[in-house]
Design a protein around this motif. Structure first.
Motif, PDB file in Angstrom:
ATOM      1  N   ASN A   1      84.523 -39.832 106.812  1.00 11.67           N
ATOM      2  CA  ASN A   1      83.795 -39.129 105.752  1.00 11.67           C
ATOM      3  C   ASN A   1      82.723 -40.014 105.152  1.00 11.67           C
ATOM      4  O   ASN A   1      81.590 -39.595 104.950  1.00 11.67           O
ATOM      5  N   ALA A   2      83.098 -41.248 104.857  1.00 11.40           N
ATOM      6  CA  ALA A   2      82.161 -42.137 104.190  1.00 11.40           C
ATOM      7  C   ALA A   2      81.250 -42.841 105.184  1.00 11.40           C
ATOM      8  O   ALA A   2      80.066 -43.027 104.926  1.00 11.40           O
ATOM      9  N   MET A   3      81.793 -43.245 106.313  1.00 14.24           N
ATOM     10  CA  MET A   3      81.089 -44.225 107.133  1.00 14.24           C
ATOM     11  C   MET A   3      80.511 -43.705 108.448  1.00 14.24           C
ATOM     12  O   MET A   3      79.728 -44.403 109.094  1.00 14.24           O
ATOM     13  N   ALA A   4      80.883 -42.485 108.875  1.00 15.93           N
ATOM     14  CA  ALA A   4      80.473 -42.021 110.211  1.00 15.93           C
ATOM     15  C   ALA A   4      78.965 -42.089 110.422  1.00 15.93           C
ATOM     16  O   ALA A   4      78.491 -42.652 111.414  1.00 15.93           O
ATOM     17  N   THR A   5      78.181 -41.567 109.476  1.00 12.19           N
ATOM     18  CA  THR A   5      76.738 -41.528 109.724  1.00 12.19           C
ATOM     19  C   THR A   5      76.119 -42.920 109.577  1.00 12.19           C
ATOM     20  O   THR A   5      75.146 -43.228 110.259  1.00 12.19           O
ATOM     21  N   SER A   6      76.688 -43.766 108.711  1.00 15.32           N
ATOM     22  CA  SER A   6      76.163 -45.134 108.593  1.00 15.32           C
ATOM     23  C   SER A   6      76.382 -45.902 109.884  1.00 15.32           C
ATOM     24  O   SER A   6      75.544 -46.704 110.301  1.00 15.32           O
ATOM     25  N   ILE A   7      77.540 -45.668 110.527  1.00 16.49           N
ATOM     26  CA  ILE A   7      77.824 -46.339 111.789  1.00 16.49           C
ATOM     27  C   ILE A   7      76.912 -45.780 112.889  1.00 16.49           C
ATOM     28  O   ILE A   7      76.350 -46.523 113.687  1.00 16.49           O
TER      29      ILE A   7
ATOM     30  N   GLY B   1      89.363 -48.420  94.405  1.00 16.45           N
ATOM     31  CA  GLY B   1      89.475 -47.075  93.823  1.00 16.45           C
ATOM     32  C   GLY B   1      90.896 -46.731  93.432  1.00 16.45           C
ATOM     33  O   GLY B   1      91.142 -46.133  92.386  1.00 16.45           O
ATOM     34  N   ALA B   2      91.860 -47.141  94.282  1.00 19.87           N
ATOM     35  CA  ALA B   2      93.263 -46.838  94.002  1.00 19.87           C
ATOM     36  C   ALA B   2      93.714 -47.488  92.697  1.00 19.87           C
ATOM     37  O   ALA B   2      94.490 -46.921  91.931  1.00 19.87           O
ATOM     38  N   PHE B   3      93.216 -48.699  92.427  1.00 21.29           N
ATOM     39  CA  PHE B   3      93.614 -49.386  91.208  1.00 21.29           C
ATOM     40  C   PHE B   3      92.845 -48.889  89.986  1.00 21.29           C
ATOM     41  O   PHE B   3      93.337 -48.948  88.871  1.00 21.29           O
ATOM     42  N   LEU B   4      91.617 -48.408  90.229  1.00 24.91           N
ATOM     43  CA  LEU B   4      90.790 -47.979  89.109  1.00 24.91           C
ATOM     44  C   LEU B   4      91.296 -46.709  88.459  1.00 24.91           C
ATOM     45  O   LEU B   4      91.263 -46.559  87.246  1.00 24.91           O
TER      46      LEU B   4
ATOM     47  N   THR C   1      97.761 -42.496 107.244  1.00 26.81           N
ATOM     48  CA  THR C   1      97.029 -41.546 108.099  1.00 26.81           C
ATOM     49  C   THR C   1      95.872 -40.928 107.309  1.00 26.81           C
ATOM     50  O   THR C   1      94.802 -40.688 107.854  1.00 26.81           O
ATOM     51  N   ASN C   2      96.080 -40.694 106.027  1.00 28.05           N
ATOM     52  CA  ASN C   2      95.032 -40.185 105.146  1.00 28.05           C
ATOM     53  C   ASN C   2      93.828 -41.139 105.179  1.00 28.05           C
ATOM     54  O   ASN C   2      92.683 -40.719 105.331  1.00 28.05           O
ATOM     55  N   GLY C   3      94.110 -42.425 105.103  1.00 24.10           N
ATOM     56  CA  GLY C   3      93.044 -43.423 105.128  1.00 24.10           C
ATOM     57  C   GLY C   3      92.264 -43.404 106.429  1.00 24.10           C
ATOM     58  O   GLY C   3      91.045 -43.281 106.426  1.00 24.10           O
ATOM     59  N   PHE C   4      92.959 -43.472 107.552  1.00 27.49           N
ATOM     60  CA  PHE C   4      92.182 -43.581 108.795  1.00 27.49           C
ATOM     61  C   PHE C   4      91.581 -42.256 109.226  1.00 27.49           C
ATOM     62  O   PHE C   4      90.607 -42.224 109.972  1.00 27.49           O
ATOM     63  N   HIS C   5      92.155 -41.152 108.719  1.00 27.83           N
ATOM     64  CA  HIS C   5      91.547 -39.862 108.996  1.00 27.83           C
ATOM     65  C   HIS C   5      90.211 -39.728 108.267  1.00 27.83           C
ATOM     66  O   HIS C   5      89.299 -39.064 108.743  1.00 27.83           O
ATOM     67  N   ASP C   6      90.118 -40.348 107.100  1.00 32.71           N
ATOM     68  CA  ASP C   6      88.970 -40.101 106.221  1.00 32.71           C
ATOM     69  C   ASP C   6      87.925 -41.214 106.206  1.00 32.71           C
ATOM     70  O   ASP C   6      86.930 -41.104 105.500  1.00 32.71           O
ATOM     71  N   THR C   7      88.147 -42.294 106.986  1.00 33.04           N
ATOM     72  CA  THR C   7      87.104 -43.327 107.076  1.00 33.04           C
ATOM     73  C   THR C   7      85.787 -42.685 107.462  1.00 33.04           C
ATOM     74  O   THR C   7      84.720 -43.046 106.966  1.00 33.04           O
TER      75      THR C   7
ATOM     76  N   ALA D   1      84.927 -43.088  95.614  1.00 30.45           N
ATOM     77  CA  ALA D   1      85.404 -41.801  95.112  1.00 30.45           C
ATOM     78  C   ALA D   1      86.670 -41.371  95.855  1.00 30.45           C
ATOM     79  O   ALA D   1      87.614 -40.837  95.273  1.00 30.45           O
ATOM     80  N   HIS D   2      86.701 -41.653  97.166  1.00 26.66           N
ATOM     81  CA  HIS D   2      87.869 -41.308  97.974  1.00 26.66           C
ATOM     82  C   HIS D   2      89.111 -42.060  97.493  1.00 26.66           C
ATOM     83  O   HIS D   2      90.181 -41.481  97.351  1.00 26.66           O
ATOM     84  N   GLY D   3      88.944 -43.362  97.230  1.00 26.22           N
ATOM     85  CA  GLY D   3      90.073 -44.161  96.768  1.00 26.22           C
ATOM     86  C   GLY D   3      90.630 -43.678  95.439  1.00 26.22           C
ATOM     87  O   GLY D   3      91.838 -43.647  95.231  1.00 26.22           O
ATOM     88  N   THR D   4      89.731 -43.267  94.543  1.00 24.03           N
ATOM     89  CA  THR D   4      90.212 -42.821  93.236  1.00 24.03           C
ATOM     90  C   THR D   4      90.926 -41.477  93.347  1.00 24.03           C
ATOM     91  O   THR D   4      91.760 -41.157  92.522  1.00 24.03           O
ATOM     92  N   ASN D   5      90.591 -40.682  94.371  1.00 22.30           N
ATOM     93  CA  ASN D   5      91.237 -39.370  94.516  1.00 22.30           C
ATOM     94  C   ASN D   5      92.494 -39.408  95.362  1.00 22.30           C
ATOM     95  O   ASN D   5      93.569 -39.047  94.917  1.00 22.30           O
ATOM     96  N   ASP D   6      92.347 -39.854  96.624  1.00 24.31           N
ATOM     97  CA  ASP D   6      93.404 -39.615  97.601  1.00 24.31           C
ATOM     98  C   ASP D   6      94.603 -40.535  97.440  1.00 24.31           C
ATOM     99  O   ASP D   6      95.738 -40.131  97.713  1.00 24.31           O
TER     100      ASP D   6
END
Lengths: 77, 379
Positions: free
Chosen positions: B29-35, B56-59, B21-27, B187-192
Motif C-alpha cells: 500500500n505504501a511502498m509499491a509505486t515508490s519501488i 505508528g504503533a507506539f504513537l 500477515t497484516n504487515g506484509f500484506h500491506d507493505t 498512518a498504517h501503523g497508527t491504525n492497523d
C-alpha cells in the motif's frame, strides 16, 4: 442501518480538494525547478525567479505534510 | 483473577501472527509505486515502512475498544471464537498473498470473526446492518473516491510539467514520493497495529488476566508493534509487484499522484470518522493514476482479479473462521487441532510460494501470464 452519507461526502470533497491541490502545487514546483538551468544561458534573473518559485511550492507542500503528521499523531491533539 | 489458560496463549500467538500477515500484506500500500518507479530501492523502502509502522504503533493511544467495532455482538464472543476468527483471517491473507492479490486485512479479520461467531453463537450474533455500513459501503466508495482524486491529479501533474525537462521532472516527483509513501506507512501503523492490540487486550480482560477497562500493557503494545513492523519489513513482494507493476504502468508523477491521493483520502476519512480500507484506497488510487496518464496501460484483467479477491475476502475468511470455530469450541483438543491445521496450511502455502519466489531483487519484473497460471494450478 445508519450509513453516514454526509461524512462520506465530506471525505470525498475534502480529499479531492486537498489531494489535487498538493499535486498541482508540487507539479508547479517541479516545473519551476526543471526550468531553473535556464540560468546557464545568461537569463540569470529568470533562473532566480524559478528557484524561488520552486522553493515556495515545496515549502507549501512541506507545511501540508506537517499538518498531515499532526492529524496522524494523536498526542498532538 | 483468571489465569493464562492454553486458550489465552493460543489467542495471543495467533493475534500476533495475524498482525505479522497484516504487515506484509500491506507493505505494498505504501511502498509499491515508490519501488516501481525507483524512488526508493526495495530494501530501503521496506525498512522505512517497517520502522514507521513501529513508530505508528507506539504513537497511537486510541486502541480499539471493541474487537469488531460492532460487527458482531461482542457480549457473545468467546476467546475460542476470537481464536477461530484469527485463524480464518490468517489463512485468507496467506492465500491472497500467494496469488499476489492486494486484499483488505481488516475485511479478512472481520470475515473470520463473523464466521466464528455465526457458528459459535448463531446468526443473531452477527449484526448485518453494521456489516453493510462498515464494510460494504466503504468497500464500494473507497476505490472510487481515491481513483477520482488520482485521475484528476495525475492528469494535471502531466499537463503542468509537460514543458519541464523530463529527467528533472522525474527526479522531482521521485523525491516527493518518498515523503508521501512514508506518511502512508505512519498512518498504517497508527491504525492497523491497534486492531491486534485491541483483540489481545480484550481477550486478556475476558480471561480475567487484566481488570475491566484497562488499556493494553506495555508488552502487548511492543509485541504488536514489532509483529506488524517485522511483517512489513519482510515485505509481501508478490503484492508489491502486483500493485507496482501489475495494475498499471507507473511513472514517478503517477506514483506521486497515487500516493498523495491515497494519503489524503486515508487521513480525511480517519479524521472525519468514516472508515475506509487502506488497501482498497491505495489500489483505487493506483488504477486512477494509470487512467490519468493518456495512453498508459491499465491491465484490467489484473484489476478484475483483485476486485474478485475483495468480494471473496469476507465470505472466504468467514467460511474458514466458521469451520475453525466448530472445531475449536470442542475444547483444548479442538484448539490444538485447529492450531496444527493452521500451521500445516501456512507451511503448504509457503512451499507453493517457493516455486516462484518474489523478492527484493526481482520485484520490479513484469508478472508473466505463465507464472500466474502456474500458481493457479499449484494451488
Amino acid at each position: 442501518m445508519n450509513v453516514k452519507w454526509s461524512a462520506l461526502g465530506e471525505v470525498a470533497v475534502v480529499a479531492f480538494a486537498v489531494g489535487v491541490a498538493i499535486v498541482v502545487i508540487f507539479a508547479v514546483g517541479v516545473l519551476a525547478w526543471s526550468v531553473r538551468p535556464a540560468a546557464d544561458t545568461g537569463r540569470d534573473r529568470d533562473g532566480t525567479l524559478a528557484t524561488v518559485a520552486a522553493g515556495l511550492c515545496f515549502l507549501a507542500c512541506a507545511l501540508i505534510v506537517c499538518y498531515g503528521i499532526y492529524l496522524v499523531v494523536p498526542q498532538f491533539h | 483473577m483468571g489465569d493464562w489458560s492454553f486458550l489465552v496463549v493460543a489467542v495471543v500467538i495467533t493475534a500476533l501472527a495475524f498482525d505479522f500477515t497484516n504487515g506484509f500484506h500491506d507493505t505494498a500500500n505504501a511502498m509499491a509505486t515508490s519501488i516501481a518507479t525507483g524512488a526508493l530501492p526495495p530494501r530501503i523502502a521496506v525498512l522505512i515502512s517497517g520502522a514507521l509502522n513501529l513508530v505508528g504503533a507506539f504513537l497511537s493511544t486510541e486502541v480499539a475498544k471493541t474487537i469488531s467495532g460492532g460487527i458482531v455482538d461482542d457480549s457473545l464472543v468467546t476467546p475460542a471464537m476470537i481464536f477461530a476468527g484469527l485463524v480464518g483471517a490468517i489463512v485468507w491473507n496467506l492465500v491472497t498473498w500467494v496469488f499476489g492479490l492486494p486484499s483488505s486485512s481488516s475485511h479478512a479479520l472481520f470475515g473470520g470473526l463473523i464466521g466464528a461467531v455465526w457458528v459459535g453463537a448463531g446468526v443473531k450474533g452477527v449484526h448485518f446492518s453494521v456489516v453493510t455500513e462498515k464494510i460494504l459501503i466503504p468497500a464500494l466508495a473507497s476505490p472510487l473516491i481515491a481513483g477520482v482524486v488520482a485521475v484528476t491529479s495525475t492528469y494535471l501533474a502531466y499537463v503542468i510539467t509537460r514543458r519541464g525537462r523530463r529527467d528533472e521532472v522525474g527526479r522531482g516527483f521521485r523525491a516527493g514520493q518518498i515523503a508521501s509513501a512514508s506518511l502512508v506507512s505512519l498512518a498504517h501503523g497508527t491504525n492497523d497495529a491497534q486492531k491486534t492490540m485491541g483483540v489481545i487486550t480484550l481477550t486478556l480482560i475476558s480471561a480475567g488476566v487484566l481488570s475491566h477497562g484497562s488499556g493494553p500493557p506495555w508488552w502487548v503494545v511492543t509485541m504488536a508493534g514489532l509483529a506488524i513492523a517485522l511483517g512489513t519489513y519482510i515485505g509481501g513482494w508478490r503484492i508489491i509487484r502486483t500493485m507496482g507493476k501489475g495494475l498499471a504502468d507507473i511513472e514517478s508523477p503517477q506514483g506521486f499522484a497515487a500516493e498523495t491521493s491515497a494519503t489524503t483520502v486515508i487521513l480525511a476519512s480517519s479524521h472525519l470518522g468514516f472508515a475506509l480500507s487502506t488497501t482498497q484506497v491505495c489500489s483505487g488510487a493506483i488504477l486512477g493514476a494509470g487512467i490519468g496518464r493518456r495512453l498508459a496501460e491499465v491491465r484490467w484483467s489484473v484489476a478484475g482479479r483483485m476486485v474478485l479477491a475483495w468480494v471473496f475476502t469476507l465470505p472466504a475468511a468467514a467460511a474458514v473462521g466458521g469451520l475453525a470455530a466448530a472445531v475449536a469450541e470442542q475444547g483444548t483438543a479442538g484448539i490444538v487441532v485447529v492450531l496444527v491445521a493452521a500451521i500445516a496450511i501456512a507451511t503448504g502455502i509457503y512451499a507453493v510460494s517457493r516455486r516462484d519466489p518474489v523478492h527484493a531483487a526481482n520485484v520490479n519484473d513484469q508478472p508473466t501470464a505463465a507464472v500466474m497460471s502456474q500458481a493457479t494450478t499449484a494451488a
